[in-house]
Design an enzyme around this catalytic site. Structure first.
Site, PDB file in Angstrom:
ATOM      1  N   ALA A  85      70.085  48.548  45.376  1.00 21.46           N
ATOM      2  CA  ALA A  85      69.999  48.564  46.844  1.00 21.46           C
ATOM      3  C   ALA A  85      70.596  47.281  47.408  1.00 21.46           C
ATOM      4  O   ALA A  85      70.000  46.602  48.235  1.00 21.46           O
ATOM      5  CB  ALA A  85      68.536  48.708  47.272  1.00 21.46           C
ATOM      6  N   ASN A 212      74.724  45.201  40.198  1.00 17.02           N
ATOM      7  CA  ASN A 212      75.659  44.071  40.143  1.00 17.02           C
ATOM      8  C   ASN A 212      76.325  43.971  38.767  1.00 17.02           C
ATOM      9  O   ASN A 212      75.709  44.303  37.750  1.00 17.02           O
ATOM     10  CB  ASN A 212      74.956  42.757  40.522  1.00 17.02           C
ATOM     11  CG  ASN A 212      73.535  42.681  40.024  1.00 17.02           C
ATOM     12  OD1 ASN A 212      72.880  43.686  39.831  1.00 17.02           O
ATOM     13  ND2 ASN A 212      73.057  41.477  39.769  1.00 17.02           N
ATOM     14  N   THR A 213      77.560  43.522  38.762  1.00 12.13           N
ATOM     15  CA  THR A 213      78.321  43.376  37.515  1.00 12.13           C
ATOM     16  C   THR A 213      78.971  41.987  37.515  1.00 12.13           C
ATOM     17  O   THR A 213      80.187  41.856  37.652  1.00 12.13           O
ATOM     18  CB  THR A 213      79.406  44.475  37.423  1.00 12.13           C
ATOM     19  OG1 THR A 213      80.158  44.483  38.650  1.00 12.13           O
ATOM     20  CG2 THR A 213      78.822  45.842  37.203  1.00 12.13           C
ATOM     21  N   THR A 253      81.841  47.881  40.443  1.00 13.42           N
ATOM     22  CA  THR A 253      83.168  47.552  39.899  1.00 13.42           C
ATOM     23  C   THR A 253      83.012  47.206  38.422  1.00 13.42           C
ATOM     24  O   THR A 253      82.242  46.295  38.073  1.00 13.42           O
ATOM     25  CB  THR A 253      83.760  46.350  40.658  1.00 13.42           C
ATOM     26  OG1 THR A 253      83.774  46.690  42.046  1.00 13.42           O
ATOM     27  CG2 THR A 253      85.159  46.031  40.177  1.00 13.42           C
ATOM     28  N   ALA A 389      95.535  31.785  56.250  1.00 13.05           N
ATOM     29  CA  ALA A 389      95.255  30.618  55.405  1.00 13.05           C
ATOM     30  C   ALA A 389      93.874  30.070  55.746  1.00 13.05           C
ATOM     31  O   ALA A 389      93.406  30.189  56.873  1.00 13.05           O
ATOM     32  CB  ALA A 389      96.315  29.556  55.641  1.00 13.05           C
ATOM     33  N   GLY A 392      89.910  28.773  51.419  1.00 13.92           N
ATOM     34  CA  GLY A 392      89.834  29.461  50.124  1.00 13.92           C
ATOM     35  C   GLY A 392      88.982  30.705  50.237  1.00 13.92           C
ATOM     36  O   GLY A 392      88.097  30.775  51.084  1.00 13.92           O
ATOM     37  N   CYS A 397      83.153  39.084  44.685  1.00 10.98           N
ATOM     38  CA  CYS A 397      84.020  39.999  43.928  1.00 10.98           C
ATOM     39  C   CYS A 397      85.409  39.494  43.581  1.00 10.98           C
ATOM     40  O   CYS A 397      85.875  39.722  42.470  1.00 10.98           O
ATOM     41  CB  CYS A 397      84.129  41.324  44.670  1.00 10.98           C
ATOM     42  SG  CYS A 397      82.542  42.151  44.742  1.00 10.98           S
TER      43      CYS A 397
HETATM   44  N1  LIG Z   1      79.540  43.206  47.751  1.00  7.17           N
HETATM   45  C1  LIG Z   1      80.646  43.877  48.044  1.00  7.17           C
HETATM   46  O1  LIG Z   1      81.210  43.739  49.110  1.00  7.17           O
HETATM   47  C2  LIG Z   1      81.220  44.854  47.073  1.00  7.17           C
HETATM   48  C3  LIG Z   1      80.739  44.962  45.781  1.00  7.17           C
HETATM   49  N2  LIG Z   1      81.283  45.863  44.902  1.00  7.17           N
HETATM   50  C4  LIG Z   1      80.737  46.024  43.563  1.00  7.17           C
HETATM   51  O2  LIG Z   1      79.510  46.758  43.684  1.00  7.17           O
HETATM   52  C5  LIG Z   1      78.564  46.324  42.709  1.00  7.17           C
HETATM   53  C6  LIG Z   1      77.290  45.901  43.408  1.00  7.17           C
HETATM   54  O3  LIG Z   1      77.567  44.806  44.216  1.00  7.17           O
HETATM   55  P1  LIG Z   1      76.522  44.271  45.289  1.00  7.17           P
HETATM   56  O4  LIG Z   1      75.919  45.432  46.008  1.00  7.17           O
HETATM   57  O5  LIG Z   1      77.207  43.224  46.057  1.00  7.17           O
HETATM   58  O6  LIG Z   1      75.414  43.647  44.328  1.00  7.17           O
HETATM   59  P2  LIG Z   1      73.943  43.176  44.717  1.00  7.17           P
HETATM   60  O7  LIG Z   1      73.571  42.108  43.789  1.00  7.17           O
HETATM   61  O8  LIG Z   1      73.859  42.934  46.180  1.00  7.17           O
HETATM   62  O9  LIG Z   1      73.047  44.471  44.438  1.00  7.17           O
HETATM   63  C7  LIG Z   1      72.794  44.970  43.163  1.00  7.17           C
HETATM   64  C8  LIG Z   1      71.359  45.464  43.126  1.00  7.17           C
HETATM   65  O10 LIG Z   1      71.147  46.161  41.911  1.00  7.17           O
HETATM   66  C9  LIG Z   1      69.813  45.920  41.491  1.00  7.17           C
HETATM   67  N3  LIG Z   1      69.698  46.219  40.069  1.00  7.17           N
HETATM   68  C10 LIG Z   1      70.322  45.609  39.042  1.00  7.17           C
HETATM   69  N4  LIG Z   1      70.003  46.222  37.886  1.00  7.17           N
HETATM   70  C11 LIG Z   1      69.152  47.221  38.188  1.00  7.17           C
HETATM   71  C12 LIG Z   1      68.488  48.207  37.426  1.00  7.17           C
HETATM   72  N5  LIG Z   1      68.657  48.300  36.109  1.00  7.17           N
HETATM   73  N6  LIG Z   1      67.667  49.063  38.067  1.00  7.17           N
HETATM   74  C13 LIG Z   1      67.497  48.993  39.400  1.00  7.17           C
HETATM   75  N7  LIG Z   1      68.112  48.093  40.186  1.00  7.17           N
HETATM   76  C14 LIG Z   1      68.943  47.224  39.583  1.00  7.17           C
HETATM   77  C15 LIG Z   1      69.579  44.470  41.825  1.00  7.17           C
HETATM   78  O11 LIG Z   1      68.201  44.185  41.921  1.00  7.17           O
HETATM   79  C16 LIG Z   1      70.311  44.346  43.168  1.00  7.17           C
HETATM   80  O12 LIG Z   1      69.446  44.554  44.261  1.00  7.17           O
HETATM   81  C17 LIG Z   1      79.269  45.222  41.923  1.00  7.17           C
HETATM   82  O13 LIG Z   1      79.847  45.796  40.792  1.00  7.17           O
HETATM   83  C18 LIG Z   1      80.344  44.744  42.865  1.00  7.17           C
HETATM   84  O14 LIG Z   1      81.447  44.220  42.171  1.00  7.17           O
HETATM   85  C19 LIG Z   1      82.292  46.696  45.292  1.00  7.17           C
HETATM   86  C20 LIG Z   1      82.799  46.635  46.566  1.00  7.17           C
HETATM   87  C21 LIG Z   1      82.306  45.715  47.547  1.00  7.17           C
HETATM   88  O1  LIG Z   2      85.135  44.417  45.859  1.00  9.06           O
HETATM   89  C1  LIG Z   2      84.712  43.794  46.806  1.00  9.06           C
HETATM   90  O2  LIG Z   2      83.673  43.154  46.800  1.00  9.06           O
HETATM   91  C2  LIG Z   2      85.436  43.752  48.103  1.00  9.06           C
HETATM   92  O3  LIG Z   2      86.144  42.494  48.133  1.00  9.06           O
HETATM   93  C3  LIG Z   2      86.815  42.233  49.350  1.00  9.06           C
HETATM   94  O4  LIG Z   2      85.911  42.226  50.432  1.00  9.06           O
HETATM   95  P1  LIG Z   2      85.030  40.947  50.806  1.00  9.06           P
HETATM   96  O5  LIG Z   2      84.981  40.001  49.673  1.00  9.06           O
HETATM   97  O6  LIG Z   2      83.746  41.463  51.322  1.00  9.06           O
HETATM   98  O7  LIG Z   2      85.744  40.267  52.038  1.00  9.06           O
HETATM   99  P2  LIG Z   2      87.263  39.942  52.445  1.00  9.06           P
HETATM  100  O8  LIG Z   2      87.398  40.235  53.874  1.00  9.06           O
HETATM  101  O9  LIG Z   2      88.233  40.539  51.527  1.00  9.06           O
HETATM  102  O10 LIG Z   2      87.281  38.358  52.310  1.00  9.06           O
HETATM  103  C4  LIG Z   2      87.132  37.709  51.070  1.00  9.06           C
HETATM  104  C5  LIG Z   2      87.353  36.221  51.243  1.00  9.06           C
HETATM  105  O11 LIG Z   2      88.703  35.944  51.559  1.00  9.06           O
HETATM  106  C6  LIG Z   2      88.791  35.169  52.743  1.00  9.06           C
HETATM  107  N1  LIG Z   2      90.015  35.572  53.457  1.00  9.06           N
HETATM  108  C7  LIG Z   2      90.206  36.870  53.791  1.00  9.06           C
HETATM  109  C8  LIG Z   2      91.367  37.255  54.431  1.00  9.06           C
HETATM  110  C9  LIG Z   2      92.344  36.303  54.721  1.00  9.06           C
HETATM  111  O12 LIG Z   2      93.418  36.586  55.306  1.00  9.06           O
HETATM  112  N2  LIG Z   2      92.123  35.006  54.368  1.00  9.06           N
HETATM  113  C10 LIG Z   2      90.975  34.619  53.730  1.00  9.06           C
HETATM  114  O13 LIG Z   2      90.817  33.435  53.414  1.00  9.06           O
HETATM  115  C11 LIG Z   2      87.519  35.485  53.497  1.00  9.06           C
HETATM  116  O14 LIG Z   2      87.187  34.464  54.399  1.00  9.06           O
HETATM  117  C12 LIG Z   2      86.535  35.607  52.362  1.00  9.06           C
HETATM  118  O15 LIG Z   2      86.070  34.347  51.964  1.00  9.06           O
HETATM  119  C13 LIG Z   2      87.832  43.335  49.609  1.00  9.06           C
HETATM  120  O16 LIG Z   2      88.462  43.090  50.868  1.00  9.06           O
HETATM  121  C14 LIG Z   2      87.157  44.695  49.619  1.00  9.06           C
HETATM  122  O17 LIG Z   2      88.128  45.715  49.788  1.00  9.06           O
HETATM  123  C15 LIG Z   2      86.416  44.888  48.296  1.00  9.06           C
HETATM  124  O18 LIG Z   2      85.728  46.109  48.312  1.00  9.06           O
END
Ligand SMILES: NC(=O)C1=CN([C@@H]2O[C@H](COP(=O)(O)OP(=O)(O)OC[C@H]3O[C@@H](n4cnc5c(N)ncnc54)[C@H](O)[C@@H]3O)[C@@H](O)[C@H]2O)C=CC1
Ligand SMILES: O=C(O)[C@H]1O[C@H](OP(=O)(O)OP(=O)(O)OC[C@H]2O[C@@H](n3ccc(=O)[nH]c3=O)[C@H](O)[C@@H]2O)[C@H](O)[C@@H](O)[C@@H]1O
Length: 717
Positions: A85, A212-213, A253, A389, A392, A397
């Site tokens: 969640a 999470n991964t 991911t 720019a 960083g 992710c």
């Molecule tokens: N945060 C983002 O913007 C994005 C993340 N992803 C990918 O999605 C995945 C999840 O990312 P987030 O949602 O950011 O992670 P998160 O850390 O916010 O959420 C993961 C949740 O899974 C729960 N969890 C872990 N193991 C568990 C288990 N065995 N049973 C039940 N609950 C469990 C944790 O307690 C935690 O609440 C990662 O692989 C990430 O790379 C993909 C796109 C965007």
């Molecule tokens: O796999 C993921 O977690 C996600 O990672 C990024 O999304 P996110 O990290 O949430 O945010 P972004 O808007 O991509 O920004 C990432 C970082 O780059 C910075 N950024 C972004 C855009 C830019 O032009 N310059 C820049 O410095 C942002 O400030 C931030 O620190 C991707 O944009 C999503 O498509 C993807 O799903």
């Protein structure tokens, strides 16, 4: 996202077993591939040399005949479970529930505190527009049924369903009434948050894994490989509990080929007779715009194997994305799908590192990175996004996923490939350190005893997430210079900030001796020697709100205050080329809610109407006359709106900002009164109008723009 999609929608069509990939424009090719399901796009099965190894679970004998696939019946998904969640599981499955009132969605997590928060009025994560989605799906929303009844009598509705083009309503007293017209039935609660993993798994037809991964911190692949321990534990739990067939969807991911290990794990541990179909369905949302990204995705990728059951499961999942235009749903082989996610993040991050590398050249030569970025972005082949720019990139992710790609390349003995992607991360580290050096140098090469205020701690605006935030590196580096640090962020919690700093290796007691976290921005800035903008929150900007975040540019924001040779000038706004618009990115829902300058076209109509409904006491379910409903009214909607609509101090000097956008903005004039002289501002995010601040007496140093004091050439002599 998505605005150019229709123009360039690729259609991939291939004769079964053929070896060509034809990409054509959808507008010219309304007929999709025969393998597709209801117009979604399906790639052909992998060609022989892409087939997975012999121990693969893709069984050639079960491969669907190509002709049969499109007509294959598939199971309707009625119950969904989501494990995890977090930032992805919460918003994604909330939107799925919101858009599919007939599907029951249960989100489970082992973290009790997180689940409690999801069940409360204060959700554990901040995302513009998320409150409305969650409260509607979780608590239900009341339809204004009372005045629609044929009898005209008010009645307390117990049940309502569509029948013969009309609506059958059953009152609490058991009395039925058939209204001949379809009525707005509202939204019965269909979103649940729980820690009870067993029943959620047992009941579900389809299970999303959204855990999470992170990057491994020990053992083989330490600091590069993806740690799949949470993923594996979720898989084992599913295998242990499930007593009926399930579709398992990798939403997290993961490295390429994870689906294979996943299936092996499930099959080795499952109850007798239970079958699993594993799909890959990576998520592309960005934090801060998660809701609008989910409502209007550029694409939804579904990876399955090519067996009949694989294709049928993909079709079932495709139905869950009921609101997404079919031609944005792309089916492909599992490994392409898994790799596409890592590839997309690597390519996005690579653009940021590229522009950041150029920002260093700008500072040294007198060029201006904003102009360079704008000029390059106008080339349609390059495009304007992710070219801002800054200090960083951060977030949980980008770094993690590039490192995972590096590990994959190294495992495949492709060391040059690994080095190439490593350099994207190295450039990011360099950018963060370069900025800290500039701060120290400008402040007369010593920070000892000085007060530095950091504005913003989350890794980007519109999220409270602090994972891998560049602010941590800034704080660590300047803390080492023995200064005092004040931190203010509108959404990152104090607890989260301390946790993040401690995770970075700092000893809390020591950190607390010189770092203060403030809830009041003016208090944070009082007596400061320098202010460092580390996050691009609108609140800190003295410019008009740009449509969305760092990747959206307006000619005015670029040209103002900068002359052709890159030095500062007082270019009046009216010198901006006439008729030029550059608002290609949609505004965030927050901006639209606040009545910002962007057009609110991306705000979903339903959100819009609910917002206005909440302003009107007669339409708010809580206040509606006669209470003709059986669902619990949304608990948090009013609170969230109140906070969204709250206003801040006046900002009279902000003459470029529309009246409506002056709310909640930092009053830089007031800040100037309390600072030590000379007053330095370091803009790590390019959100400040340098001219205006200089008129107030500030000395501004911005990334990619030659500074007043900063002479980078000296550094390299
Ligand atoms: N945060 C983002 O913007 C994005 C993340 N992803 C990918 O999605 C995945 C999840 O990312 P987030 O949602 O950011 O992670 P998160 O850390 O916010 O959420 C993961 C949740 O899974 C729960 N969890 C872990 N193991 C568990 C288990 N065995 N049973 C039940 N609950 C469990 C944790 O307690 C935690 O609440 C990662 O692989 C990430 O790379 C993909 C796109 C965007
Ligand atoms: O796999 C993921 O977690 C996600 O990672 C990024 O999304 P996110 O990290 O949430 O945010 P972004 O808007 O991509 O920004 C990432 C970082 O780059 C910075 N950024 C972004 C855009 C830019 O032009 N310059 C820049 O410095 C942002 O400030 C931030 O620190 C991707 O944009 C999503 O498509 C993807 O799903």
């Amino acid at each position: 996202m998505g605005d150019v999609f229709d123009e360039f929608t690729p259609v991939y069509s291939n004769p079964p077993g053929g070896d060509g990939l034809h990409i054509e424009q959808a507008s010219r090719h309304p007929q999709f591939d025969p393998l597709s399901y209801h117009g979604s796009i399906r790639f052909p099965p992998p060609r022989p040399h892409y087939q997975v190894p012999p121990n693969s679970l893709v069984d050639a004998s079960t491969e669907a005949s190509d002709a049969g696939v499109s007509h294959m019946s598939h199971k309707e998904v009625k119950k969904i479970a989501c494990i995890g969640a977090g930032y992805v599981g919460g918003p994604t499955c909330a939107v799925i529930a919101y858009k599919n009132p007939s599907i029951q969605v249960t989100i489970v997590d082992q973290n009790t505190e997180r689940i409690e928060a999801w069940n409360s009025t204060k959700l554990p994560i901040y995302e513009p527009g998320l409150d409305h989605i969650v409260f509607t799906a979780r608590d239900g929303i009341v339809a204004p049924l009372d005045h629609n009844l044929t009898s005209g009598k008010p009645m307390t509705v117990q049940l309502a369903s569509t029948m013969n083009g009309g609506t059958l309503i059953t009152g609490l007293d058991g009395h039925d009434e058939l209204c001949p017209r379809p009525l707005d039935l509202g939204h019965a609660p269909n979103l649940f948050f729980t820690t009870d993993m067993s029943s959620a798994i047992a009941d579900a037809d389809l299970i999303f894994i959204c855990v999470n991964t992170p990057t491994k911190d020990s053992g083989i692949g330490k600091d590069y490989a993806c740690d799949l321990k949470y993923f594996e534990s979720a898989a084992r739990k599913i295998a242990e509990i499930a007593v009926s067939d399930k579709i398992i969807v990798e939403k997290s991911t993961v490295p390429c080929k994870t689906a294979q290990s996943m299936r092996e794990l499930l099959e080795a541990n499952c109850n007798p007779g239970v079958r699993f179909e594993v799909l890959s369905n990576p998520e592309f949302l960005s934090e801060g715009s998660a809701v609008s990204d989910l409502l209007n995705p550029d694409r939804v990728l579904i990876g399955s194997d090519s067996s009949s059951t694989g294709v049928s499961a993909a079709a079932s999942l495709s139905d869950v994305y009921s609101w997404v235009p079919r031609n944005r749903i792309i089916s492909m082989n599992l490994w392409s799908c898994e790799l596409s996610k890592l590839a997309a993040n690597a390519l996005l991050a690579q653009r940021i590192s590229s522009i950041n590398s150029l920002s260093a050249i700008c500072e040294a030569t007198g060029a201006n990175i904003n102009e360079v970025s704008y000029a390059c972005g106008l080339d349609r082949r390059i495009g304007p996004h992710m070219l801002k720019a800054g200090v960083g990139f951060g977030g949980s992710c980008f770094k993690k996923d590039i490192l995972s790609l590096v590990y994959l390349a190294e495992s495949l003995h492709l060391s040059e490939v690994a080095d190439y992607w490593k350099s994207v991360v190295a450039m990011n580290e360099y950018q963060k350190c370069r900025f800290t050096r500039r701060i120290t140098h400008c402040l007369f090469d010593t920070l000892t005893g000085k007060k530095i205020t950091i504005l913003g701690f989350s890794y980007k605006k519109d999220t409270g997430d602090t994972r891998e935030t560049p602010a941590v590196t800034l704080v660590r580096n300047i803390f080492a210079e023995k200064c005092k640090i004040s931190i203010y962020d509108p959404k990152a919690s104090e607890q989260q900030i301390w946790l993040q700093l401690a995770e970075d290796g700092g000893k809390l007691e020591k950190l607390k001796s010189r770092i203060t976290i403030h809830h009041d921005i003016y208090e944070a800035c009082e007596g400061a020697d320098a202010i460092v903008v580390a996050t691009e929150w609108d609140e800190f900007s003295n410019k008009a709100i740009t449509p969305r975040g760092p990747s959206a540019w307006t000619p005015s924001s670029i040209l103002r205050g900068v002359s052709a040779n890159g030095n500062r000038s007082h270019t009046p706004t009216n010198q901006i080329p006439q008729g030029e618009t550059f608002s290609r990115v949609a505004p965030t829902p927050t901006i639209a809610i606040l009545g910002g300058s962007g057009t609110p076209s991306r705000l979903p109509a339903s959100i819009d109407s609910v917002i206005s409904r909440n302003h009107s006491p007669t339409l708010n379910p809580k206040h509606s006359a006669k209470g003709s409903h059986s669902y619990a009214p949304s608990r948090g909607r009013q609170d969230s709106l109140a906070s969204t609509l709250s206003t801040g101090s006046t900002n009279d000097h902000l003459d470029t900002i529309g009246e409506e956008n002056k709310t909640n903005r930092l009053d830089w004039g007031r800040v100037a009164l309390g600072m030590r002289k000379p007053m330095f501002v370091f803009d790590g995010r390019g959100i400040l109008d340098v001219d205006k601040l200089e008129k107030l007496g500030f000395r501004v140093e911005a990334i990619g723009i030659p500074g007043v004091r900063y002479q980078p050439a000296q550094e390299f002599e």
